[in-house]
Design an enzyme around this catalytic site. Structure first.
Site, PDB file in Angstrom:
ATOM      1  N   GLY A 177      36.632 -28.486  16.249  1.00 57.01           N
ATOM      2  CA  GLY A 177      37.735 -27.246  15.763  1.00 57.01           C
ATOM      3  C   GLY A 177      37.196 -26.572  17.594  1.00 57.01           C
ATOM      4  O   GLY A 177      36.206 -26.911  18.406  1.00 57.01           O
ATOM      5  N   GLY A 211      35.152 -23.045  19.992  1.00 60.06           N
ATOM      6  CA  GLY A 211      34.838 -21.411  19.397  1.00 60.06           C
ATOM      7  C   GLY A 211      34.862 -20.995  20.759  1.00 60.06           C
ATOM      8  O   GLY A 211      35.470 -21.340  21.947  1.00 60.06           O
ATOM      9  N   SER A 212      34.535 -19.438  21.063  1.00 54.77           N
ATOM     10  CA  SER A 212      34.250 -18.799  22.187  1.00 54.77           C
ATOM     11  C   SER A 212      33.839 -19.386  23.605  1.00 54.77           C
ATOM     12  O   SER A 212      33.457 -19.138  24.293  1.00 54.77           O
ATOM     13  CB  SER A 212      34.676 -17.667  22.208  1.00 54.77           C
ATOM     14  OG  SER A 212      33.126 -17.302  21.200  1.00 54.77           O
ATOM     15  N   ASP A 232      26.989 -12.093  14.216  1.00 54.07           N
ATOM     16  CA  ASP A 232      28.256 -12.550  14.165  1.00 54.07           C
ATOM     17  C   ASP A 232      28.901 -13.033  12.834  1.00 54.07           C
ATOM     18  O   ASP A 232      29.139 -14.110  13.252  1.00 54.07           O
ATOM     19  CB  ASP A 232      28.316 -13.405  15.648  1.00 54.07           C
ATOM     20  CG  ASP A 232      29.806 -13.939  15.593  1.00 54.07           C
ATOM     21  OD1 ASP A 232      30.256 -12.800  15.949  1.00 54.07           O
ATOM     22  OD2 ASP A 232      29.917 -15.070  16.842  1.00 54.07           O
TER      23      ASP A 232
HETATM   24  N1  LIG Z   1      28.825 -27.668  12.261  1.00 54.23           N
HETATM   25  C1  LIG Z   1      29.896 -27.820  11.989  1.00 54.23           C
HETATM   26  N2  LIG Z   1      30.775 -28.973  11.220  1.00 54.23           N
HETATM   27  C2  LIG Z   1      32.321 -29.302  10.907  1.00 54.23           C
HETATM   28  N3  LIG Z   1      32.581 -28.554  11.672  1.00 54.23           N
HETATM   29  C3  LIG Z   1      32.844 -27.342  12.756  1.00 54.23           C
HETATM   30  C4  LIG Z   1      30.881 -27.194  12.554  1.00 54.23           C
HETATM   31  N4  LIG Z   1      30.612 -25.982  13.870  1.00 54.23           N
HETATM   32  C5  LIG Z   1      32.206 -25.967  13.986  1.00 54.23           C
HETATM   33  N5  LIG Z   1      33.082 -26.578  13.862  1.00 54.23           N
HETATM   34  C6  LIG Z   1      34.447 -26.399  14.082  1.00 54.23           C
HETATM   35  O1  LIG Z   1      34.176 -26.023  15.035  1.00 54.23           O
HETATM   36  C7  LIG Z   1      34.934 -24.376  15.215  1.00 54.23           C
HETATM   37  C8  LIG Z   1      34.724 -23.926  16.631  1.00 54.23           C
HETATM   38  O2  LIG Z   1      33.496 -24.038  15.960  1.00 54.23           O
HETATM   39  P1  LIG Z   1      32.962 -22.176  16.969  1.00 54.23           P
HETATM   40  O3  LIG Z   1      31.736 -21.776  15.884  1.00 54.23           O
HETATM   41  O4  LIG Z   1      32.194 -22.923  17.982  1.00 54.23           O
HETATM   42  O5  LIG Z   1      33.603 -21.405  17.036  1.00 54.23           O
HETATM   43  P2  LIG Z   1      34.012 -20.186  15.723  1.00 54.23           P
HETATM   44  O6  LIG Z   1      32.807 -19.633  15.293  1.00 54.23           O
HETATM   45  O7  LIG Z   1      35.386 -20.664  15.342  1.00 54.23           O
HETATM   46  O8  LIG Z   1      34.411 -19.346  17.128  1.00 54.23           O
HETATM   47  P3  LIG Z   1      33.606 -18.150  18.495  1.00 54.23           P
HETATM   48  O9  LIG Z   1      32.374 -18.885  19.041  1.00 54.23           O
HETATM   49  O10 LIG Z   1      34.186 -16.870  18.683  1.00 54.23           O
HETATM   50  O11 LIG Z   1      31.633 -16.891  16.875  1.00 54.23           O
HETATM   51  C9  LIG Z   1      35.259 -23.796  13.647  1.00 54.23           C
HETATM   52  O12 LIG Z   1      35.650 -23.214  13.561  1.00 54.23           O
HETATM   53  C10 LIG Z   1      34.788 -24.955  12.873  1.00 54.23           C
HETATM   54  O13 LIG Z   1      35.902 -25.257  12.102  1.00 54.23           O
END
Ligand SMILES: Nc1ncnc2c1ncn2[C@@H]1O[C@H](COP(=O)(O)OP(=O)(O)OP(=O)(O)O)[C@@H](O)[C@H]1O
Length: 504
Positions: A60, A62-63, A188
Site C-alpha cells: 500500500g 501512504g502520504s 493520527d
Molecule cells: N505493517 C503493515 N502490514 C501490512 N500492510 C501494511 C502495513 N503497514 C501499512 N500497510 C499497508 O500500506 C498502506 C499504507 O500505509 P501507510 O501507513 O504508509 O499509509 P496510510 O496510513 O494508509 O496513510 P497516511 O500515510 O496518510 O496515514 C496501508 O493502508 C496498509 O494497507
C-alpha cells in the site's frame, strides 16, 4: 537532529531492554520486562528480499511513502518495510510533524516505537540506515489489511461482534499510549492506521505523527498541529492545544465510522461529515438509522446506543468533558457484554422494541456528568423508517480490479487551493466543502480544498490554514452535547428501556 546518525540500533536496544542496565548495576532483575531488540537491516538485504521493491511485494501507499512485504531470515521473519523518500517540501507547506525540524516521520516513528512494545500496536522490528535517499522502517506484517479496507469493502463487511472487538482493541491501544510515562499522543487515529493481524486482531500503527512527552514539555509545545482532516480535533489549533483528548476526538470519529460504515468525510453524502450526519440521529435516539445498512442493527440496540453515545461524547467540543481512554475502554467492554446477552433476554428486548415501534416513546434520562436537564429522546426507530441519510453500500468505496480504493474524502494541505471552504460552525467538527455559512448572523467565508485521498497532513505550518482554523474556531459554539449520556450500566439501561413502558 538526525535519529539515524544519533541513535544506533545499539542505543535503541539500551533504551528498550533492561539487560544493559541491570548488568551495569550487577543486580539480577527479578523479572525480565519484555526485552526486545530493534534490529538494523542492510539496504542490500531489504532490496533483495523485496526483489528490488517489486510490485508483487507492494502492500500500500501512504502520504509518506510505500509499504512492501519482506521475507527475511531465510523465510523465518515476514515483515513490512515502510519506505519513505526524502522530499523537498513545497514552499507553502512544511511537513513538520516531529519534535525536531530535521526529523522525518520515519525517524519519529522509530524514536517512539523503540520504546513501546504492545500486542495492540504494530511493533517496530528494525530499520535500515544505510540508504542515502530514503529511510526504511521494518515493522510487523499485518496480513489482513486495514480496518478501513474491511469497513469499506463491499464484499463482506464485518458484523457487530468484530466491529465491537476492533473498537475495544483500538481503545486499549490508545489507552496504553496515553497511560505510558511519558504519555504518547498518536495524533493520527483513523481506520487506515488500524491494521488487522493474522489472528484478526486490530493493531494501531503509523506513529509518524505521534508525540511522546507531557503536554508541558518543550518538544510537545513546539510541534505544530498535524493529523488527518475529518479525524482531526478542530479545537487543536495550536501546539498548546494538544492533549490526549485530541486522540479521544479522533477515536470518536473512528467509532462513528465503525458503527455506520460511513467515511469520516464523504462528499457524496449530505452532510459529508460523519459527525454532522450522526449527531442528530444520536440526539433523536435513532440508533437504528445510525447502523451500517449492510449489516443492520444488532439484536440488542442498547449496544449501538452505548457505542454511539460514547462516540458523541468523544467528539464533544468541550475538550475537558470528553472521556479519557480508560472510560472509553470500560464503556466498550460494557457494550460488548450486552452483545453477548443470552438470546432469551434479546428476545424480550426485541418484543419490547416492537411495542415501542407501534407507539414511539419518549423518555427522560439524566446526564451523568452533572446536568440533570431532562432530555426528550425519541427512543428506538423502526428499521422500515430508516433515514434516507443512511449510506447505501455502493457509495462506500470504488472497487477497481477487485481492490477497494479508499474513498477520496478530503485533501491534504498540499492540495489545498485557496478559495472557499466550509467549516461546520454549528458543531464540534468541520467539513470540507466550499461555501459560506451563517453563524450568529455572521457569514463565515473560508477556503476550499481540492478533495483527495484522506491523508495525514501537517496542518498549521501553512500560515493560511492556521489563520483559517483560528477564524473558524472563534465562531464555533459549544456543541449541545450535554443532552447526551453514556448509559452503559444495567441500571440506567433499564431505566431507558423500561421506565416509559411502565409509565404508560
Ligand atoms: N505493517 C503493515 N502490514 C501490512 N500492510 C501494511 C502495513 N503497514 C501499512 N500497510 C499497508 O500500506 C498502506 C499504507 O500505509 P501507510 O501507513 O504508509 O499509509 P496510510 O496510513 O494508509 O496513510 P497516511 O500515510 O496518510 O496515514 C496501508 O493502508 C496498509 O494497507
Amino acid at each position: 537532529m538526525d535519529f539515524f546518525s544519533t541513535c544506533t540500533s545499539d542505543s535503541a536496544i539500551s533504551i528498550c531492554g533492561c539487560d544493559s542496565f541491570s548488568s551495569h548495576l550487577r543486580i539480577k532483575p527479578k523479572k525480565r520486562i519484555n526485552p526486545f531488540q530493534i534490529r538494523q537491516f542492510s539496504y542490500s538485504d531489504l532490496l533483495s528480499s523485496t526483489h528490488s521493491f517489486s510490485p508483487d511485494c507492494f502492500l500500500g501507499k501512504g502520504s509518506h511513502g510505500a509499504v512492501y512485504k519482506v521475507v527475511l531470515d531465510g523465510g523465518k521473519l515476514i515483515a513490512a518495510v515502510k519506505r519513505t523518500k526524502f522530499t523537498t517540501p513545497s514552499p507553502n507547506f512544511h511537513y513538520n510533524s516531529c519534535q525536531f525540524p530535521n526529523s522525518t516521520p520515519a525517524e519519529n516513528e522509530i524514536e517512539i516505537l523503540s520504546q513501546l512494545r504492545n500486542p495492540r500496536i504494530v511493533n517496530l522490528i528494525g530499520f535500515c540506515a544505510d540508504s542515502k535517499d530514503e529511510k526504511l522502517l521494518v515493522v510487523e506484517f499485518m496480513p489482513n489489511g486495514s480496518l478501513y479496507d474491511l469497513l469499506h469493502s463491499q464484499s463482506r463487511p464485518p458484523g457487530w461482534t468484530r466491529r465491537l472487538r476492533f473498537a475495544l482493541q483500538v481503545a486499549k491501544a490508545v489507552r496504553t499510549l496515553h497511560t505510558s510515562n511519558p504519555p504518547v499522543i498518536h495524533r493520527d487515529i483513523k481506520s487506515s492506521n488500524v491494521l488487522i493481524d493474522g489472528n484478526l486482531n486490530a493493531r494501531l500503527g503509523d506513529f509518524g505523527l505521534a508525540l511522546r512527552g507531557h503536554v508541558e514539555d518543550v518538544r510537545v509545545r513546539c510541534t505544530p498541529p498535524a493529523g488527518t482532516l475529518g479525524y482531526l480535533d478542530p479545537w487543536y489549533l495550536a501546539p498548546a492545544d494538544l492533549s490526549v483528548k485530541s486522540d479521544v476526538f479522533s477515536f470518536g470519529i473512528l467509532l462513528l465510522e465503525i458503527i455506520s460504515g460511513r467515511n469520516a468525510i464523504d462528499v457524496h453524502h449530505s452532510p459529508p461529515s460523519v459527525v454532522d450526519w450522526a449527531l442528530p440521529l444520536i440526539k433523536h435516539g435513532d440508533f437504528d438509522g445510525l447502523c451500517d445498512p449492510r449489516i443492520g442493527s444488532p439484536a440488542d440496540l442498547a449496544v449501538i446506543r452505548c457505542m454511539a453515545v460514547l462516540a458523541a461524547k468523544c467528539v464533544r467540543s468541550t475538550v475537558q468533558k470528553r472521556p479519557d481512554m480508560a472510560e472509553v475502554v470500560e464503556c466498550l467492554k460494557a457494550a460488548k457484554k450486552k452483545l453477548h446477552v443470552p438470546p432469551i433476554w434479546n428476545n424480550l428486548r426485541r418484543r419490547e422494541r416492537h411495542v415501542e415501534n407501534l407507539q414511539p416513546l419518549i423518555s427522560n434520562f439524566d446526564e451523568p456528568d452533572g446536568s440533570d436537564e431532562p432530555v426528550m429522546v425519541c427512543r428506538i426507530g423502526s428499521r422500515r423508517n430508516r433515514k434516507i441519510s443512511s449510506v447505501s453500500s455502493t457509495e462506500y468505496g470504488i472497487k477497481t480490479n477487485g481492490r477497494v480504493v479508499r474513498s477520496r474524502s478530503m485533501g491534504s494541505v498540499n492540495d489545498m487551493k485557496l478559495g472557499q471552504i466550509n467549516f461546520n460552525v454549528g458543531g464540534s467538527y468541520y467539513s470540507s466543502l466550499g461555501g459560506r455559512r451563517k453563524h450568529g448572523g455572521v457569514a463565515v467565508k473560508i477556503p476550499t480544498m481540492k478533495l483527495n485521498k484522506s491523508r495525514s497532513v501537517g496542518v498549521s505550518e501553512n500560515p493560511k490554514f492556521v489563520e483559517l482554523n483560528r477564524r473558524t474556531a472563534s465562531f464555533l459554539p459549544e456543541i449541545e452535547m450535554s443532552k447526551l449520556t453514556i448509559d452503559c450500566d444495567a441500571k440506567s439501561e433499564n431505566q431507558m428501556l423500561e421506565k416509559p413502558l411502565f409509565q404508560k
